[in-house]
Scaffold this motif. Structure first.
Motif, PDB file in Angstrom:
ATOM      1  N   PRO A  98       0.756  -1.195  -0.072  1.00 31.57           N
ATOM      2  CA  PRO A  98       0.207  -0.121   0.036  1.00 31.57           C
ATOM      3  C   PRO A  98       0.904   1.293   0.049  1.00 31.57           C
ATOM      4  O   PRO A  98       1.782   1.313   0.589  1.00 31.57           O
ATOM      5  CB  PRO A  98      -0.743  -0.155   1.143  1.00 31.57           C
ATOM      6  CG  PRO A  98      -0.820  -1.701   1.627  1.00 31.57           C
ATOM      7  CD  PRO A  98       0.380  -2.083   1.274  1.00 31.57           C
ATOM      8  N   SER A  99       0.479   2.091  -1.074  1.00 32.39           N
ATOM      9  CA  SER A  99       1.367   3.443  -0.915  1.00 32.39           C
ATOM     10  C   SER A  99       1.349   4.322   0.123  1.00 32.39           C
ATOM     11  O   SER A  99       2.560   4.849   0.616  1.00 32.39           O
ATOM     12  CB  SER A  99       0.882   4.210  -2.375  1.00 32.39           C
ATOM     13  OG  SER A  99      -0.306   4.542  -2.062  1.00 32.39           O
ATOM     14  N   ASP A 100       0.468   4.225   1.017  1.00 30.49           N
ATOM     15  CA  ASP A 100       0.600   5.090   2.201  1.00 30.49           C
ATOM     16  C   ASP A 100       1.385   4.522   3.463  1.00 30.49           C
ATOM     17  O   ASP A 100       1.648   5.075   4.397  1.00 30.49           O
ATOM     18  CB  ASP A 100      -0.970   5.409   2.519  1.00 30.49           C
ATOM     19  CG  ASP A 100      -1.938   4.247   3.024  1.00 30.49           C
ATOM     20  OD1 ASP A 100      -1.401   3.040   2.393  1.00 30.49           O
ATOM     21  OD2 ASP A 100      -2.518   4.347   3.842  1.00 30.49           O
ATOM     22  N   LYS A 101       1.675   3.286   3.113  1.00 29.61           N
ATOM     23  CA  LYS A 101       2.345   2.344   4.266  1.00 29.61           C
ATOM     24  C   LYS A 101       3.702   2.183   3.710  1.00 29.61           C
ATOM     25  O   LYS A 101       4.546   1.713   4.885  1.00 29.61           O
ATOM     26  CB  LYS A 101       1.603   1.065   4.864  1.00 29.61           C
ATOM     27  CG  LYS A 101       0.167   1.325   5.317  1.00 29.61           C
ATOM     28  CD  LYS A 101      -0.550   0.416   5.595  1.00 29.61           C
ATOM     29  CE  LYS A 101      -2.035   0.968   6.482  1.00 29.61           C
ATOM     30  NZ  LYS A 101      -2.545   1.747   5.704  1.00 29.61           N
ATOM     31  N   LYS A 102       4.183   2.323   2.630  1.00 30.38           N
ATOM     32  CA  LYS A 102       5.414   1.920   2.264  1.00 30.38           C
ATOM     33  C   LYS A 102       6.551   2.787   2.643  1.00 30.38           C
ATOM     34  O   LYS A 102       7.675   2.399   3.072  1.00 30.38           O
ATOM     35  CB  LYS A 102       5.597   1.960   0.594  1.00 30.38           C
ATOM     36  CG  LYS A 102       6.710   1.416   0.025  1.00 30.38           C
ATOM     37  CD  LYS A 102       6.616   1.341  -1.384  1.00 30.38           C
ATOM     38  CE  LYS A 102       8.058   0.544  -1.922  1.00 30.38           C
ATOM     39  NZ  LYS A 102       7.914   0.115  -3.379  1.00 30.38           N
ATOM     40  N   PRO A 103       6.276   3.929   2.935  1.00 36.37           N
ATOM     41  CA  PRO A 103       7.575   4.776   3.470  1.00 36.37           C
ATOM     42  C   PRO A 103       8.020   4.413   4.597  1.00 36.37           C
ATOM     43  O   PRO A 103       9.477   4.236   4.734  1.00 36.37           O
ATOM     44  CB  PRO A 103       7.043   6.375   3.539  1.00 36.37           C
ATOM     45  CG  PRO A 103       5.955   6.399   2.476  1.00 36.37           C
ATOM     46  CD  PRO A 103       5.240   5.180   2.603  1.00 36.37           C
TER      47      PRO A 103
END
Length: 279
Positions: A98-103
């Motif tokens: 998920p893009s919002d959890k990748k960082p």
């Protein structure tokens, strides 16, 4: 068997840590560089992920083993017949996430991978010469540029009381890889099997980082570094209503690495994944 916390900053940390791995298959580090606030933030982010239906949009790829593994395809520990009571997400930098959890996950992956590689170098440096001659190449070079190191976000859901008889959160097992590093989870339950066959609780205070030997390092060292059985038991009382999250990083060699005259890293991994029932 006792697990004594070793100060990562101590002048004798390397020797003490490698000796603990040789004697028990486990090492415990304190004053290590993994930051609690980063781990806590990941726990919070991923609890919301596991609580949502969005997780089904990231179902795992069978061939590459990245993505979300629901409870109905959870692992069955080698030698067991009941599936573990857990679900999990496999993160690789090249895989789905998920893009919002990748960082945050990418940051942790980088930091934990660097620490795991450093600890493997400690093992290489302090392996007795008669054991080191069995290594087909330096241990540190086995993980250079490897894209197989796996970060697993593990979720043990609250227990409802209707679980299959005999099933626990994670059956007794050994890890597949070279080294595993694990910051303490948000709830207790991890146990290590001692040499006399009894089980010892592993503290869940974040002040320590748990490191254990995997089967691949046991194979490469001819058993000098033992891959010790561990499990996650079901909690008693009110704790049954609490979910549990943990964040193990499994340091893996490149697939072509020759572990012994019996296995390459690729062939060993494939054999174990078949045994676990996930491929």
């Amino acid at each position: 068997m006792q697990l004594q916390a070793i100060d990562y900053t101590s002048p004798t940390a390397q020797e003490d840590f490698v000796q603990s791995l040789h004697e028990t298959g486990f090492g415990v580090l304190k004053n290590h560089p993994i930051q609690q606030k980063l781990v806590t933030a990941i726990y919070e982010e991923w609890q919301s992920f596991f609580n949502s239906d969005a997780k089904d949009d990231y179902r795992y790829n069978v061939g590459t083993q990245d993505g979300f593994f629901p409870a109905d395809v959870s692992e069955t520990a080698k030698g067991h017949t009941k599936k573990d009571i857990k679900e999990y997400f496999h993160y690789y930098p090249w895989g789905q996430c998920p893009s919002d959890k990748k960082p945050l996950l990418a940051q942790y992956y980088s930091e934990a991978n660097s620490l795991a590689a450093e600890l493997l170098a400690w093992v290489e440096k302090h392996t007795p010469a008669d054991i080191a001659k069995n290594y087909t190449q330096p241990l540190s070079s086995m993980v250079d540029d490897s894209d197989q190191t796996l970060l697993r976000v593990l979720h043990y859901p609250p227990l409802k009381g209707d679980e299959e008889l005999g099933a626990i959160r994670a059956g007794a097992h050994e890890d597949i890889n070279l080294l595993t590093i694990l910051p303490s989870a948000n709830e207790p339950g991890l146990q290590v099997q001692t040499k006399d066959g009894s089980w010892m609780d592993v503290p869940c205070d974040f002040g320590t980082l748990i490191v254990n030997i995997g089967d691949m390092l046991q194979e490469a060292s001819g058993g000098h570094f033992p891959s010790t059985s561990h499990r996650v038991i079901n909690p008693d009382g009110a704790d049954k209503t609490k979910p549990r999250i943990s964040l193990p990083l499994f340091l893996h060699p490149k697939p072509e690495v020759v572990l012994s005259d019996r296995y390459t890293a690729k062939s060993y991994l494939h054999e174990r994944l078949v045994e676990l029932g996930v491929i």
